[in-house]
Design an enzyme around this catalytic site. Structure first.
Site, PDB file in Angstrom:
ATOM      1  CB  SER A 186      19.759  12.982  15.882  1.00  0.00           C
ATOM      2  OG  SER A 186      18.864  13.598  16.470  1.00  0.00           O
ATOM      3  NE  ARG A 187      17.076   7.344  11.111  1.00  0.00           N
ATOM      4  CZ  ARG A 187      15.840   7.543  11.662  1.00  0.00           C
ATOM      5  NH1 ARG A 187      15.822   7.761  12.667  1.00  0.00           N
ATOM      6  NH2 ARG A 187      15.003   7.600  10.909  1.00  0.00           N
ATOM      7  CG  LEU A 188      25.357   9.940  16.929  1.00  0.00           C
ATOM      8  CD1 LEU A 188      26.034  10.102  15.454  1.00  0.00           C
ATOM      9  CD2 LEU A 188      25.608  11.503  17.582  1.00  0.00           C
TER      10      LEU A 188
END
Ligand SMILES: Cc1cc2nc3c(=O)[nH]c(=O)nc-3n(C[C@H](O)[C@H](O)[C@H](O)COP(=O)(O)O)c2cc1C
Length: 209
Positions: A186-188
């Site tokens: 999730s792009r974290l």
């Protein structure tokens, strides 16, 4: 362009997993890419800036992490060589897609000694020595001229070793900052930046992805 959206599944990267010495950490990531037989595990995209402030970049191959820096070999009269002569500040990026890992390095480039460059030049295959010796890298030429120069040099120097031209040699990039990026869901993503302090110590901070 077709819509591309990859997900990243790498394991968490925590500060306690990182070596206090970012050069050792970077070398470990390169070695893990080599051990995994990734294609071109030592390819780095090297950015330089010319005397007018115009950046450019290209792929070169990392040849070692030693004496406080990252080494590569090239032609000192090439575009990158001329850029570095005018401005020794450089940056480079390495990316290992199967590992979802990237490193970004900023620093200054310094020439390796002629002795070290000569030893490395002569460790290369004969045909690579010939090509490097005749090729005025980044200057306009014709294919015919290049092939004629190869034939001439092979006649003059059939056995090798080929004399290393003065204009060919290595650089060491001495880093002032190194970032480690690890893709996460999730792009974290996980991202850590090492910055060198005036006393020579490295300060590590997590950056927002
Ligand atoms: C996979 C790959 C590896 C390369 N390795 C080197 C290298 O180690 N040294 C080098 O001078 N050029 C290397 N090149 C060529 C450079 O990308 C570039 O074309 C050349 O150095 C001239 O760049 P310049 O005109 O910006 O100075 C490589 C290119 C590729 C695609």
């Amino acid at each position: 362009m077709k819509h591309v959206r990859d997900e990243y599944y790498a394991q968490p990267l925590n500060q306690q997993d990182l070596n206090a010495d970012p050069l050792a950490q970077a070398e470990q990531w390169v070695q893990e890419a080599i051990d995994a037989d990734l294609p071109l595990p030592n390819a780095m995209s090297l950015a330089t800036v010319d005397a007018n402030g115009q950046p450019s970049n290209r792929i070169v191959l990392l040849k070692g992490v030693e004496q406080g820096g990252f080494t590569f070999f090239t032609d000192y009269d090439s575009q990158k060589g001329q850029d570095i002569a005018a401005n020794d500040r450089v940056a480079f990026t390495m990316f290992w897609q199967p590992f979802d890992r990237q490193i970004v390095v900023k620093g200054r480039a310094e020439k390796l000694s002629d002795e070290v460059s000569t030893d490395y030049f002569h460790s290369r295959p004969y045909d690579s020595q010939v090509s490097a010796a005749i090729s005025p890298q980044s200057h306009a030429v014709s294919r015919e001229w290049l092939e004629e120069e190869v034939e001439k040099l092979k006649k003059d120097c059939p056995q090798g070793p080929v004399p290393k031209p003065q204009r060919w040699g290595g650089y060491r990039i001495v880093p002032s900052e190194i970032q480690f990026w690890h893709g996460r869901p999730s792009r974290l993503h996980d991202r850590f930046r090492y910055q060198k302090q005036a006393d020579g110590n490295w300060v590590i901070e997590r950056l927002a992805p």
